[in-house]
Design an enzyme around this catalytic site. Structure first.
Site, PDB file in Angstrom:
ATOM      1  N   LYS A  73      18.788  53.198  33.687  1.00 28.41           N
ATOM      2  CA  LYS A  73      18.298  52.459  32.820  1.00 28.41           C
ATOM      3  C   LYS A  73      19.359  52.287  31.898  1.00 28.41           C
ATOM      4  CE  LYS A  73      14.758  53.535  30.137  1.00 28.41           C
ATOM      5  NZ  LYS A  73      14.737  54.829  31.142  1.00 28.41           N
ATOM      6  N   THR A  75      22.387  52.869  31.853  1.00 32.87           N
ATOM      7  CA  THR A  75      23.542  52.233  32.654  1.00 32.87           C
ATOM      8  C   THR A  75      23.480  50.793  32.691  1.00 32.87           C
ATOM      9  OG1 THR A  75      24.217  54.403  34.079  1.00 32.87           O
ATOM     10  CG2 THR A  75      24.933  52.182  34.749  1.00 32.87           C
ATOM     11  N   ARG A  96      19.233  55.184  22.148  1.00 32.96           N
ATOM     12  CA  ARG A  96      18.613  56.384  21.457  1.00 32.96           C
ATOM     13  C   ARG A  96      19.662  57.273  21.682  1.00 32.96           C
ATOM     14  NH1 ARG A  96      14.193  58.123  24.721  1.00 32.96           N
ATOM     15  NH2 ARG A  96      15.448  57.046  26.470  1.00 32.96           N
ATOM     16  N   LYS A 107      19.380  66.721  33.143  1.00 32.88           N
ATOM     17  CA  LYS A 107      20.348  65.424  33.217  1.00 32.88           C
ATOM     18  C   LYS A 107      21.845  65.714  33.230  1.00 32.88           C
ATOM     19  CE  LYS A 107      18.683  61.503  31.642  1.00 32.88           C
ATOM     20  NZ  LYS A 107      18.465  60.547  31.104  1.00 32.88           N
ATOM     21  N   ALA A 275       9.924  59.560  25.421  1.00 32.51           N
ATOM     22  CA  ALA A 275       8.960  58.676  25.475  1.00 32.51           C
ATOM     23  C   ALA A 275       7.658  59.147  26.187  1.00 32.51           C
ATOM     24  CB  ALA A 275       9.628  57.459  26.287  1.00 32.51           C
ATOM     25  N   PHE A 303      11.977  56.357  29.837  1.00 32.26           N
ATOM     26  CA  PHE A 303      11.220  56.432  30.860  1.00 32.26           C
ATOM     27  C   PHE A 303      10.603  55.072  31.458  1.00 32.26           C
ATOM     28  CE2 PHE A 303      10.715  60.831  29.296  1.00 32.26           C
ATOM     29  CZ  PHE A 303      11.508  61.407  30.255  1.00 32.26           C
ATOM     30  N   PHE A 384      23.080  50.309  45.342  1.00 36.17           N
ATOM     31  CA  PHE A 384      23.853  51.684  45.706  1.00 36.17           C
ATOM     32  C   PHE A 384      24.490  51.055  46.989  1.00 36.17           C
ATOM     33  CE2 PHE A 384      21.375  53.915  42.906  1.00 36.17           C
ATOM     34  CZ  PHE A 384      21.769  55.081  42.721  1.00 36.17           C
ATOM     35  N   TRP A 412      27.369  50.079  37.373  1.00 36.70           N
ATOM     36  CA  TRP A 412      28.138  51.499  37.710  1.00 36.70           C
ATOM     37  C   TRP A 412      29.513  51.468  38.112  1.00 36.70           C
ATOM     38  CZ3 TRP A 412      30.113  54.643  41.110  1.00 36.70           C
ATOM     39  CH2 TRP A 412      30.045  56.247  40.694  1.00 36.70           C
TER      40      TRP A 412
END
Length: 558
Positions: A73, A75, A96, A107, A275, A303, A384, A412
């Site tokens: 998200k 990214t 954020r 993460k 969240a 999220f 991907f 990405w």
């Protein structure tokens, strides 16, 4: 072919001086407070200069229900902004700040990924400009003043069994969830049960993110309820005379942080409530700056759409008088197959049956945005290399049946160039009129608002309040808090309150076990399921892989 890690990509990028980024955004140097060469704070007084300027288009990026496969998200948010600049648009990002808890826990970093990141990545993920430390200090100052008041005679008659204010630390530390303190004799305080929340779950974090200016911040701090007296009357930070000192600690933290993407797009990174246990959005001040400085402002909420987006649309937009122009729902083929029951190790193999089984999760999030909130929406598929063309075609066909287009996002690997198609669709959507709506009315009762979210957004059958929660609801309505919006704390892994229910479950009830008012933030928190406000570290925390060499270069941070 060897791929660079996120941190290696970030470290190889030549950043522009933050003064150039500020100038690009249109920020006069008198409002810029440099924190080194590549990050700065921007004084909120800037908004006075721009109060008559029309707002830019506000774009919210949300996602499907999170999975271990990842969605991307942040990214996508960064790549979309860079893509908008590629097609000649003036754009500002509003994100954020990452919490140290997930950085060292699961993460390992939260500033985007690949060639769609905000930098300096290491600073943003670690201490940054000290905002979280200030928030923790203000939270704990209030805790200290509360306990000192009790120790010094308790003139307010605070019931030590009904203290609701907890201490905070920005780290996943399960050992501190429930503690007993004030031990060791009379001079060391009054013994009582206590506990810690992670800093991002502190009401002070929510207060900072929802404040419009410093005086609003002080007024909100004063309204924070720390507990109740023996007659069940609320005791506030204002009664403890703590709001002035708290605001003094927070006055610089209230100023948004300005950084840049890898491609030099101005980015505000400010505030960081989770969240799943808080409202999950960056600060109102940063968002207002972004829509005043940019013709397009791209932001995200934490999220999935049932958590961050719901709270952005039902809480933040109400308080800040915001109207989004368009929504992006991020998904991956891999994550949808996980919702269809495929194990993480097998997600790279084509599997149309599993994808079709998992697709209802995406479609439910999309319909929430288009039918509940009535906002123009696009689905961004974070592509991907293992994605099969037949799988991508199935997603596109299912979304088109709902009247929603799909854009492949390859940010990405390609940065802004990989977000051009998504950017073009966003520009098209932003030019459409919309009839933005919310999922409930503030005039509804607390139980009606809870029921509306559960039925309309989660698609559950009903909400059930435990006897304790129902008693709390009656007391909150009696105290005059019944008209506040609702912030539901629940698992991020399911539309329901059961993390094992993947996809788009039906026929479930959501159980609310605790209701409390965040009077300073201005909402009621409803705790559901097994959600907790102090996470723990996993068996192999990300911290084990983070290191620094003799030159000070950090590695392992994603």
């Amino acid at each position: 072919m060897a791929f660079l890690s996120d941190i290696e990509i970030a470290q190889k990028t030549q950043m522009k001086p933050i003064s150039e980024i500020a100038a690009l955004a249109g920020v006069d140097e008198k409002y810029v407070e440099n924190y080194g060469k590549y990050k700065a704070k921007v004084d909120y007084k800037l908004l006075e200069d721009f109060k008559d300027k029309p707002d830019g288009k506000l774009i919210l990026v949300t996602a499907i229900t999170p999975t271990p496969a990842g969605e991307g998200k942040t990214t996508t948010t960064v790549g979309l902004a860079d893509g908008l600049r590629k097609i000649g648009k003036k754009v500002v990002v509003a994100l954020r700040e990452p919490s140290l808890g997930p950085v060292f826990g699961v993460k390992g970093g939260a500033a985007g990924g690949g060639y769609a990141q905000v930098v300096p990545m290491e600073d943003i993920n670690l201490h940054f400009t000290g905002d979280f430390h200030a928030i923790g200090a203000a939270n704990n100052l209030l805790a200290a003043m509360l306990d000192n008041h009790i120790f010094q005679g308790n003139a307010l008659g605070i019931d030590t069994r009904r203290i609701t204010w907890r201490r905070a630390v920005d780290m996943n530390d399960r050992q501190l969830r429930f503690i007993t303190d004030g031990l060791g004799g009379r001079t060391n305080g009054v013994p009582r049960e206590d506990g810690y929340d992670i800093t991002v779950a502190s009401e002070v974090m929510a207060v900072l993110c929802l404040s419009s200016d410093i005086m609003d911040l002080k007024a909100r701090c004063a309204r924070i309820i720390v507990g109740y007296d023996k007659d069940e009357n609320p005791i506030t930070a204002g009664q403890l005379h703590a709001e002035g000192a708290m605001t003094a600690l927070l006055k610089d933290a209230l100023k948004p942080n300005l950084v840049q993407t890898l491609e030099g797009t101005p980015s505000f990174v400010h505030g960081g409530p989770f969240a799943n246990i808080a409202h999950g959005c960056n600060s109102i001040i940063a968002t207002h700056m972004a829509i005043k400085l940019g013709d397009y402002a791209v932001t995200e909420a934490g999220f999935g759409g049932d958590l961050g987006a719901e709270k952005f649309l039902d809480i933040k937009c109400r308080m800040a008088n915001l109207k989004p122009a368009a929504i992006v729902v991020v998904a991956t083929v891999r994550a949808l197959k996980h919702h269809g029951g495929v194990a993480k190790a097998d997600l790279g193999a084509p599997n149309l049956a599993a994808l079709e089984k998992g697709l209802p999760n995406l479609l439910q999030h999309v319909e929430n945005m288009t039918k509940v909130y009535c906002l123009p929406t696009v689905v961004a598929i974070n592509r991907f290399p293992t994605d099969d063309e037949s799988e991508l075609k199935l997603i596109e066909d299912k979304c088109k049946a709902l009247g929603v287009n799909v854009a492949l996002s390859e940010v990405w690997g390609k940065g802004g160039d990989g977000g051009i198609d998504l950017a073009k669709e966003i520009v098209r959507l932003c030019d459409q009129p919309n009839k933005f709506n919310q999922s409930y009315s503030l005039d509804d009762s607390i139980e009606e608002k809870l029921s509306a979210i559960v039925k309309k957004v989660y698609h559950g059958d009903s909400v059930e309040l435990t006897p304790n929660a129902r008693k709390q609801m009656i007391q909150l309505e009696k105290l005059g808090f019944g008209k506040l919006p609702i912030c539901i704390a629940k698992t991020q892994y399911s539309f329901s309150d059961d993390p094992a229910l993947l996809g788009a479950p039906k026929g479930f009830r959501v159980t609310v076990r605790n209701l409390k008012v965040s009077a300073g933030a201005g909402f009621i928190v409803a705790l559901t399921g097994e959600i907790m406000t102090m996470p723990g570290l996993p068996k192999a925390p990300a911290a084990e892989k983070i290191d620094v060499d003799a030159s000070g270069k950090i590695s392992g941070l994603f």
